[in-house]
Design a protein around this motif. Sequence first.
Motif, mmCIF file in Angstrom:
data_model
loop_
_atom_site.group_PDB
_atom_site.id
_atom_site.type_symbol
_atom_site.label_atom_id
_atom_site.label_comp_id
_atom_site.label_asym_id
_atom_site.label_seq_id
_atom_site.Cartn_x
_atom_site.Cartn_y
_atom_site.Cartn_z
ATOM 1 N N CYS A 36 74.117 56.410 27.728
ATOM 2 C CA CYS A 36 75.016 56.139 29.094
ATOM 3 C C CYS A 36 74.858 55.089 30.064
ATOM 4 N N GLY A 37 73.559 54.484 29.836
ATOM 5 C CA GLY A 37 73.288 53.132 30.684
ATOM 6 C C GLY A 37 72.919 53.398 32.088
ATOM 7 N N LEU A 38 72.425 54.674 32.402
ATOM 8 C CA LEU A 38 71.983 55.143 33.837
ATOM 9 C C LEU A 38 70.682 54.440 34.006
ATOM 10 N N CYS A 39 69.801 54.338 32.909
ATOM 11 C CA CYS A 39 68.514 53.756 32.939
ATOM 12 C C CYS A 39 68.454 52.456 33.262
ATOM 13 N N VAL A 40 69.511 51.846 32.443
ATOM 14 C CA VAL A 40 69.729 50.344 32.511
ATOM 15 C C VAL A 40 70.157 49.804 33.855
ATOM 16 N N LYS A 41 70.912 50.579 34.604
ATOM 17 C CA LYS A 41 71.414 50.372 35.992
ATOM 18 C C LYS A 41 70.113 50.413 36.871
ATOM 19 N N ALA A 42 69.434 51.685 36.865
ATOM 20 C CA ALA A 42 68.196 51.983 37.572
ATOM 21 C C ALA A 42 67.096 50.880 37.522
ATOM 22 N N CYS A 43 67.007 50.271 36.146
ATOM 23 C CA CYS A 43 65.923 49.525 36.238
ATOM 24 C C CYS A 43 65.597 48.179 37.179
ATOM 25 N N PRO A 44 64.864 47.991 37.955
ATOM 26 C CA PRO A 44 64.842 46.665 39.013
ATOM 27 C C PRO A 44 64.450 45.648 38.107
ATOM 28 N N GLN A 45 63.774 45.617 36.720
ATOM 29 C CA GLN A 45 63.475 44.313 36.486
ATOM 30 C C GLN A 45 64.391 44.168 35.379
ATOM 31 N N GLU A 46 65.312 45.056 34.953
ATOM 32 C CA GLU A 46 66.447 44.594 34.142
ATOM 33 C C GLU A 46 65.988 44.340 32.708
ATOM 34 N N ILE A 47 64.885 45.299 32.109
ATOM 35 C CA ILE A 47 64.500 45.105 30.855
ATOM 36 C C ILE A 47 64.859 46.352 30.131
ATOM 37 N N ILE A 48 65.872 47.097 30.457
ATOM 38 C CA ILE A 48 66.398 48.196 29.397
ATOM 39 C C ILE A 48 67.587 47.883 29.044
ATOM 40 N N HIS A 49 67.915 47.934 27.808
ATOM 41 C CA HIS A 49 69.255 47.404 27.109
ATOM 42 C C HIS A 49 69.955 48.682 26.425
ATOM 43 N N ILE A 50 71.081 48.414 26.120
ATOM 44 C CA ILE A 50 71.666 49.271 25.317
ATOM 45 C C ILE A 50 72.085 48.495 23.829
ATOM 46 N N HIS A 51 71.883 49.099 22.975
ATOM 47 C CA HIS A 51 71.942 48.704 21.452
ATOM 48 C C HIS A 51 72.765 49.820 20.591
ATOM 49 N N LEU A 52 73.547 49.121 19.473
ATOM 50 C CA LEU A 52 73.857 49.859 18.508
ATOM 51 C C LEU A 52 72.668 50.395 17.768
ATOM 52 N N THR A 53 72.984 51.695 17.552
ATOM 53 C CA THR A 53 71.704 52.557 16.599
ATOM 54 C C THR A 53 72.018 51.988 15.034
ATOM 55 N N ASP A 54 73.118 51.379 14.572
ATOM 56 C CA ASP A 54 73.376 50.899 13.397
ATOM 57 C C ASP A 54 72.456 49.724 13.109
ATOM 58 N N ASN A 55 71.977 49.037 14.298
ATOM 59 C CA ASN A 55 71.166 47.858 14.204
ATOM 60 C C ASN A 55 69.846 48.188 14.773
ATOM 61 N N PRO A 56 68.758 48.431 13.809
ATOM 62 C CA PRO A 56 67.492 49.021 14.098
ATOM 63 C C PRO A 56 66.766 47.815 14.559
ATOM 64 N N PHE A 57 67.138 46.681 14.842
ATOM 65 C CA PHE A 57 66.094 45.727 15.453
ATOM 66 C C PHE A 57 66.308 45.275 16.757
ATOM 67 N N ILE A 58 65.246 45.347 17.493
ATOM 68 C CA ILE A 58 65.268 45.018 19.032
ATOM 69 C C ILE A 58 64.137 43.907 19.445
ATOM 70 N N VAL A 59 64.407 43.586 20.423
ATOM 71 C CA VAL A 59 63.366 42.492 20.930
ATOM 72 C C VAL A 59 62.298 43.207 21.983
ATOM 73 N N LYS A 60 61.225 43.548 21.850
ATOM 74 C CA LYS A 60 60.282 44.087 22.735
ATOM 75 C C LYS A 60 59.679 43.156 23.525
ATOM 76 N N CYS A 61 60.496 42.235 24.360
ATOM 77 C CA CYS A 61 59.868 41.248 25.147
ATOM 78 C C CYS A 61 61.026 40.867 26.179
ATOM 79 N N SER A 62 60.509 40.595 27.424
ATOM 80 C CA SER A 62 61.551 40.304 28.376
ATOM 81 C C SER A 62 61.067 38.814 29.077
ATOM 82 N N ASN A 63 59.993 38.525 28.736
ATOM 83 C CA ASN A 63 59.192 37.300 29.483
ATOM 84 C C ASN A 63 59.944 36.088 29.023
ATOM 85 N N LYS A 64 60.503 35.235 30.343
ATOM 86 C CA LYS A 64 61.305 34.133 30.262
ATOM 87 C C LYS A 64 60.340 32.756 30.411
ATOM 88 N N ASP A 65 59.086 33.216 30.552
ATOM 89 C CA ASP A 65 58.098 32.080 30.470
ATOM 90 C C ASP A 65 58.219 31.212 29.042
#
Length: 153
Positions: free
Chosen positions: A59-88
């Motif tokens: 639903c994306g409610l957690c995405v909207k609530a996250c102040p760090q903007e590190i929660i993302h929505i993805h299609l479950t058909d794609n099992p690959f995700i990036v477990k980092c948000s560090n922009k350094d």
Amino acid sequence: MARFPKKTAYVACDGGERCHSCAYGCMSCSSCIEACRKNAVYYNEYGVAEIDESRCIGCGLCVKACPQEIIHIHLTDNPFIVKCSNKDKGATAKKACEASCIGCGICARNCPADAVEVKDSVAVINDELCLACGNCAVKCPRNVIRDTRGIIG
């Protein structure tokens, strides 16, 4: 009747004891937990938010609530995700977290579908283009790209 692809959320932070001073990771503020109406968000053993895919409805409610903007929505058909948000970049990212993306681009160069790119020094996967082949996860030198099924990695 048309079938819509299932979507779920994920937290782009590995965090925990390996994360020393990352300014981009989970702050354990509980905004995402409070926003979720399906009790799909919880803290793992390191105090980092995680998503229970079996409960998440995308639903994306957690995405909207996250102040760090590190929660993302993805299609479950794609099992690959990036477990980092560090922009350094490179060494700075490595110093902040042992599990950070360093923006090396190896994942992008090894993607046969051009579904992976590095934006702001962190890998991003385009679910619409991804073939779910796993090349990005296999080639990632920092094990930042994960297979949610646990098959690769």
